[in-house]
Design an enzyme around this catalytic site. Structure first.
Site, PDB file in Angstrom:
ATOM      1  CB  SER A 147      -1.053   0.045   1.179  1.00  0.00           C
ATOM      2  OG  SER A 147      -1.945   1.086   1.070  1.00  0.00           O
ATOM      3  CE1 TYR A 174       0.426   4.927  -6.294  1.00  0.00           C
ATOM      4  CE2 TYR A 174       0.395   6.350  -4.406  1.00  0.00           C
ATOM      5  CZ  TYR A 174       0.890   5.202  -4.874  1.00  0.00           C
ATOM      6  OH  TYR A 174       1.936   4.692  -4.498  1.00  0.00           O
ATOM      7  CE  LYS A 178      -0.331   1.508  -4.476  1.00  0.00           C
ATOM      8  NZ  LYS A 178       0.458   0.324  -4.198  1.00  0.00           N
TER       9      LYS A 178
END
Ligand SMILES: NC(=O)c1ccc[n+]([C@@H]2O[C@H](COP(=O)([O-])OP(=O)(O)OC[C@H]3O[C@@H](n4cnc5c(N)ncnc54)[C@H](OP(=O)(O)O)[C@@H]3O)[C@@H](O)[C@H]2O)c1
Length: 303
Positions: A147, A174, A178
């Site tokens: 992550s 993004y 994650k």
């Protein structure tokens, strides 16, 4: 301070590292190979995988190496990679879901998903599902998903925009990918336990590490980030948290590990913060259902 020297002997273990041709993946694969594991360098370019394999072999590690073609932006290619692996191997001890892309210009996977969500999360979801039966064959298998501290910027996953139906914001997507990796890690651990299996699912992040992840960032944004976050760690140090999660007897089921200093930006592996959104079981369940529908995979029913 936990370093590479603390990695227990990995002789007899089989590990896959996605995106192992460069950056954190390369250093993770190298350390596992040096500790005795048989490591599959999974890369979307066989040429880059070969180069990485030769460079690793030049260090005369205790283990052995193999390369595999894996494009995480294609569900068909992920299935092909898994099928090839299953033909050759009887078990999988360590799966490191490392490959990632950050803030590219708007783009989609072959299956029409926003690229970062598709590669960073959905592709790894499919890969883990296809390999689950082999993970079950290893006595103490671990799945480690990378992550990022950026996951904390995501408030929720907008299920109506995962194919960029509404808009595209590079950093927002993004962060969402994650967060999805975090929810996946924790939900996988809960379902593994429900299923009566012994696999550990863990997440890790490398703080701020010098790699080619920033390749899509404009120069001025990169400079501003450096100003905000300070010095970047070398890739070998960024790889320590995933390595801790993958090999340390101290790593716990559903654990999340990252650098232990300066708000998790730098340092050596330690427990990292799992926030409420990452821990939200209802949200994770919704993500799981979405991922199964999107990939056409029934996770616990794959061969
Ligand atoms: N560096 C940091 O500070 C940092 C911070 C937080 C989290 N992370 C996470 O750490 C992980 C590793 O990143 P890194 O920093 O090592 O970046 P990197 O140097 O850019 O490496 C990323 C790897 O992912 C691969 N990849 C990208 N798209 C792919 C696709 N469609 N199919 C298969 N492989 C693909 C890349 O392959 P190519 O070489 O072919 O492009 C490369 O091997 C990522 O998940 C990233 O989000 C990094």
């Amino acid at each position: 301070m936990w370093t590479k020297e603390n990695i227990p002997d990995q002789t007899g273990k089989i590990a896959i590292v996605t995106g192992a041709n460069t950056g954190i993946g390369y250093q993770t694969a190298l350390a596992l190979y040096q500790a005795g594991a048989h490591v599959i360098i999974a890369s979307r370019s066989l040429e880059n995988a070969s180069e990485a394999l030769n460079n690793m072999e030049a260090t005369s590690g205790k283990g052995s190496l193999e390369k595999g073609l894996l494009n995480l932006a294609s569900l068909k290619d992920i299935q092909k990679f898994a099928d090839n692996f299953i033909k050759k191997h009887k078990k999988l001890d360590i799966l490191i879901n490392n490959a990632g892309v950050m803030t590219p210009p708007a783009a989609k996977t072959n299956d029409g998903f926003e690229l970062q969500f598709g590669v960073n999360f959905l592709g790894h979801f499919a890969l883990t599902a296809h390999l689950y039966s082999l993970l079950k064959q290893a006595p103490d298998a671990r799945v480690v998903t990378l992550s990022s501290g950026a996951y904390k910027s995501a408030q929720q996953i907008d299920f109506d925009n995962l194919r960029s139906e509404k808009s595209y914001d590079a950093f927002r997507e993004y962060a969402i990918s994650k967060l999805a990796d975090m929810q996946f890690t924790l939900e996988l651990q809960r379902r593994v336990i429900q299923n009566g299996d012994r696999i550990l699912s863990l997440a890790a992040h490398p703080g701020v590490t010098e790699t080619s992840l920033s390749r899509h960032m404009p120069e001025e944004d990169f400079k501003a980030a450096l100003k905000q976050f300070g010095e970047l760690m070398p890739a070998w140090q960024g790889a320590l948290s995933p390595l801790f999660a993958a090999t340390s007897p101290l790593a716990k089921a559903g654990g999340y590990y990252g650098p232990d200093e300066e708000n998790e930006l730098r340092g050596f592996p330690g427990p990292a913060i799992i926030n409420e959104i990452a821990n939200d079981k209802e949200a994770a369940n919704k993500l799981w259902q979405f991922a199964e529908n999107a990939t056409g995979i029934n996770f616990f029913k794959t061969k």
